[in-house]
Design a protein around this motif. Structure first.
Motif, mmCIF file in Angstrom:
data_model
loop_
_atom_site.group_PDB
_atom_site.id
_atom_site.type_symbol
_atom_site.label_atom_id
_atom_site.label_comp_id
_atom_site.label_asym_id
_atom_site.label_seq_id
_atom_site.Cartn_x
_atom_site.Cartn_y
_atom_site.Cartn_z
ATOM 1 N N TRP A 185 9.062 -2.210 -10.581
ATOM 2 C CA TRP A 185 9.452 -3.502 -10.008
ATOM 3 C C TRP A 185 8.461 -4.593 -10.412
ATOM 4 O O TRP A 185 8.815 -5.768 -10.529
ATOM 5 C CB TRP A 185 9.525 -3.411 -8.484
ATOM 6 C CG TRP A 185 8.247 -2.991 -7.823
ATOM 7 C CD1 TRP A 185 7.847 -1.716 -7.526
ATOM 8 C CD2 TRP A 185 7.179 -3.844 -7.378
ATOM 9 N NE1 TRP A 185 6.603 -1.715 -6.927
ATOM 10 C CE2 TRP A 185 6.170 -3.011 -6.822
ATOM 11 C CE3 TRP A 185 6.977 -5.221 -7.390
ATOM 12 C CZ2 TRP A 185 4.980 -3.502 -6.292
ATOM 13 C CZ3 TRP A 185 5.789 -5.729 -6.857
ATOM 14 C CH2 TRP A 185 4.816 -4.859 -6.310
ATOM 15 N N TYR A 186 7.201 -4.201 -10.652
ATOM 16 C CA TYR A 186 6.186 -5.164 -11.096
ATOM 17 C C TYR A 186 5.990 -5.132 -12.604
ATOM 18 O O TYR A 186 6.010 -6.175 -13.268
ATOM 19 C CB TYR A 186 4.852 -4.883 -10.398
ATOM 20 C CG TYR A 186 3.737 -5.768 -10.901
ATOM 21 C CD1 TYR A 186 3.635 -7.092 -10.466
ATOM 22 C CD2 TYR A 186 2.806 -5.291 -11.827
ATOM 23 C CE1 TYR A 186 2.630 -7.916 -10.938
ATOM 24 C CE2 TYR A 186 1.799 -6.115 -12.307
ATOM 25 C CZ TYR A 186 1.713 -7.423 -11.862
ATOM 26 O OH TYR A 186 0.720 -8.246 -12.346
ATOM 27 N N LYS A 189 8.155 -6.982 -15.216
ATOM 28 C CA LYS A 189 7.996 -8.426 -15.423
ATOM 29 C C LYS A 189 7.180 -8.705 -16.680
ATOM 30 O O LYS A 189 7.259 -9.800 -17.253
ATOM 31 C CB LYS A 189 7.293 -9.067 -14.217
ATOM 32 C CG LYS A 189 8.039 -8.936 -12.903
ATOM 33 C CD LYS A 189 7.199 -9.469 -11.759
ATOM 34 C CE LYS A 189 7.878 -9.238 -10.409
ATOM 35 N NZ LYS A 189 7.030 -9.695 -9.277
ATOM 36 N N ASN A 190 6.381 -7.717 -17.075
ATOM 37 C CA ASN A 190 5.463 -7.921 -18.198
ATOM 38 C C ASN A 190 5.679 -6.960 -19.367
ATOM 39 O O ASN A 190 5.263 -7.252 -20.489
ATOM 40 C CB ASN A 190 4.015 -7.755 -17.708
ATOM 41 C CG ASN A 190 3.676 -8.684 -16.561
ATOM 42 O OD1 ASN A 190 3.628 -9.886 -16.741
ATOM 43 N ND2 ASN A 190 3.462 -8.127 -15.375
ATOM 44 N N ASN A 192 8.417 -3.819 -21.252
ATOM 45 C CA ASN A 192 9.550 -2.896 -21.232
ATOM 46 C C ASN A 192 8.967 -1.495 -21.356
ATOM 47 O O ASN A 192 7.742 -1.335 -21.501
ATOM 48 C CB ASN A 192 10.564 -3.218 -22.341
ATOM 49 C CG ASN A 192 9.962 -3.155 -23.737
ATOM 50 O OD1 ASN A 192 9.096 -2.319 -24.016
ATOM 51 N ND2 ASN A 192 10.404 -4.051 -24.614
#
Length: 213
Positions: A185-186, A189-190, A192
């Motif tokens: 989930w975190y 964001k940064n 794949n």
């Protein structure tokens, strides 16, 4: 993937292939419900509906709801173990072989992320006999990483690491794969999944190089 490791779950059906097929059907249907509603709040009626079986038919392949959770856990480990052993069998040498094993393991963790989350959330609900077998399966997978590092050390492709360090690194690899599941989930964001694998593999290899120096 349902294997013979689950043969100690009682069934009324003699056809082993049919048992494997139906149990996989049960596992896939159960995971979504357990994640959505929680293990204890998921009813037998809902499980039967999700698996496409009648309640009576479902109980021909398992005896209790605990059996289903156990089958979920063992299906995860069977899938991971198969993928990692396939990676070990490829014609790669040196650190590339270890990197391939790590990649396959992380990819399975990503593909089965809901299953892995469920396993960690609900394993403690299982009877002790099932908990013991789930933990044994977990250690079998970690041992594959440990053996791969030991083999590379024996070939001279890795430094003269002591057994405790190799054991620690094997467990670290195991946990890093699950960390993607817990923190996706975190991380998503940064990174794949390919970028995550690259970063974590680099971390593992740098540790080994530092040890060599």
């Amino acid at each position: 993937m349902i294997t013979d490791d689950t043969r100690d779950v009682a069934t009324q059906i003699k056809n082993k292939e049919l048992v494997k097929e139906r149990r996989r059907q049960i596992v896939d249907g159960a995971v979504k419900l357990f994640i959505q509603h929680g293990y204890h709040k998921t009813t037998t009626r809902a499980l039967a509906k999700a698996t496409g079986l009648s309640i009576g038919s479902m109980y021909e392949y398992i005896s209790t709801k605990d059996d289903i959770l156990y089958l979920v856990c063992m299906a995860i480990h069977a899938e991971v173990e198969y993928a990692v052993k396939q990676a070990l069998g490829r014609s790669l040498e040196g650190r590339a072989a270890l990197a391939e094993v790590i990649r396959e393991y992380f990819m399975v963790c990503d593909r089965m992320s809901d299953h892995v989350l469920l396993m960690y959330q609900a394993t403690h609900f299982l009877p002790r006999k099932w908990q013991k077998k789930v933990l044994e399966a977990e250690l079998r997978i970690t041992d594959i990483f440990i053996q791969a590092i030991q083999e590379l050390k024996g070939r001279g492709a890795l430094p003269e690491l002591d057994d405790n360090t190799i054991n620690l690194m094997g467990h670290n690899i195991s946990v890093l794969g699950h960390t993607w599941t817990f923190r996706r989930w975190y991380f998503a964001k940064n990174f794949n999944i390919d970028q995550y694998i690259e970063q974590q593999t680099d971390f593992v290899m740098r540790f080994l190089v530092d040890k060599k120096d």
